[in-house]
Design a protein around this motif. Sequence first.
Motif, PDB file in Angstrom:
ATOM      1  N   LEU A 173      -4.706   3.216  -4.035  1.00 40.15           N
ATOM      2  CA  LEU A 173      -3.459   3.686  -4.633  1.00 40.15           C
ATOM      3  C   LEU A 173      -2.401   2.633  -4.362  1.00 40.15           C
ATOM      4  O   LEU A 173      -2.274   2.162  -3.231  1.00 40.15           O
ATOM      5  CB  LEU A 173      -3.028   5.021  -4.024  1.00 40.15           C
ATOM      6  CG  LEU A 173      -1.667   5.563  -4.480  1.00 40.15           C
ATOM      7  CD1 LEU A 173      -1.698   5.909  -5.969  1.00 40.15           C
ATOM      8  CD2 LEU A 173      -1.271   6.776  -3.646  1.00 40.15           C
ATOM      9  N   GLY A 195      -3.898   2.639  -9.574  1.00 39.28           N
ATOM     10  CA  GLY A 195      -4.940   2.927  -8.590  1.00 39.28           C
ATOM     11  C   GLY A 195      -6.308   3.086  -9.220  1.00 39.28           C
ATOM     12  O   GLY A 195      -6.502   2.862 -10.421  1.00 39.28           O
ATOM     13  N   GLU A 205      -0.227  -1.452  -1.474  1.00 41.08           N
ATOM     14  CA  GLU A 205      -1.551  -1.004  -1.926  1.00 41.08           C
ATOM     15  C   GLU A 205      -2.374  -0.508  -0.734  1.00 41.08           C
ATOM     16  O   GLU A 205      -2.526  -1.207   0.266  1.00 41.08           O
ATOM     17  CB  GLU A 205      -2.271  -2.148  -2.622  1.00 41.08           C
ATOM     18  CG  GLU A 205      -3.591  -1.765  -3.261  1.00 41.08           C
ATOM     19  CD  GLU A 205      -4.202  -2.931  -4.012  1.00 41.08           C
ATOM     20  OE1 GLU A 205      -3.682  -3.260  -5.102  1.00 41.08           O
ATOM     21  OE2 GLU A 205      -5.162  -3.532  -3.494  1.00 41.08           O
TER      22      GLU A 205
END
Length: 362
Positions: free
Chosen positions: A79, A47, A98
């Motif tokens: 993240l 991330g 994601e």
Amino acid sequence: MRKTSTLCAASHIASKLVFIIKPLAAVILTSASMGAAQAQNNVTIYGRVVAGVNYQSNVDTRGGSKWSIDGNEWGTSMLGFKGSEDLGGGTRAFFTLESGFDASTGSISSAGLWSRRSYLGLSGSAGTLKMGKDMAIQSDPVWALDPTGQQALSTATLVKGRSWLQTNNMVSYTSPNFGGFTVTGMHGFGEQAGSFTRGSRDGISLAYVQPTYELRAIYDVQRDANGGYSSLYQTSKELILGGTVTLDKLKLFAGFENLRAPNVVGTDPDRANLYWLGANYQIIPALTLIAAAYHTNVNKGVGDANLFMLGGNYNLSKRTLLYVTIGTVRNSANSDFSVEYGDGGIAGQRQNAFYTGISHSF
């Protein structure tokens, strides 16, 4: 007596078996644990967190300015989870989840939990196949062509985010690399009963990448609920051409983007062209200076706009950097582009921007 002897012998044998089995069981359990740990090592958490101070002038009709703490000017806070499994014979299964978020508020994107990517696929000698949700086919290639790396002041600003979209319900294929040349095709299903095209999206991306230069061409279409192209910056046809050249510490960028929406009704614009030039210069390994200029012209009397920016990235480490960017947008009388994508511009208004902060990747 014989029964007692038999029992004693059985007891002796059992104790020996326990002596042998206990360490053997421990080895088996340890090996299983190690195998599980190794399997878990195929999943990576990654991330980026970005936050800084942001200033913009002329954000309303009274000419007021705004100071804020913002999380996504230099780049998106995100993240993600990704993992893969070797299936043998050079074939690999993989997945990516994601999500984007705003570090200044902690809120996730309004587009959903996995707002950026949620796909799985297979890759091997014949290429890579993915299914799920991914960034639009032009998003990653434009990132490579943009001098700023798609900051809030970038190619996306003067096309009102047309190159920042995601593609839901998609299937994509990327060819093997043939001496630096690759092809990617993507289809986003509209999932409308009775029609294959309504609400759908198609695109193709060509790339030729070498150590000191690269050339890219991307064409995509985003259709509306009727299968047409009725909004210049949302449901339209898009062509992007561009390239980069690296000369020692200097990297040069150039690009062109054309948008067409032939089904627009009324006086709204249906054509736009965007041009850009830029450069990155690495003064020292830790410090890179950025400069870029963007120009767009829009038909049906909207006119043109120019965006200019200067910036710098200073790497404190491989994962942490400081950034600073200044920029200005100059609108003609009828154009209404904002200096930063997303905040909304005012027709004929000039805007200036400054932001600085820190980015940490993990």
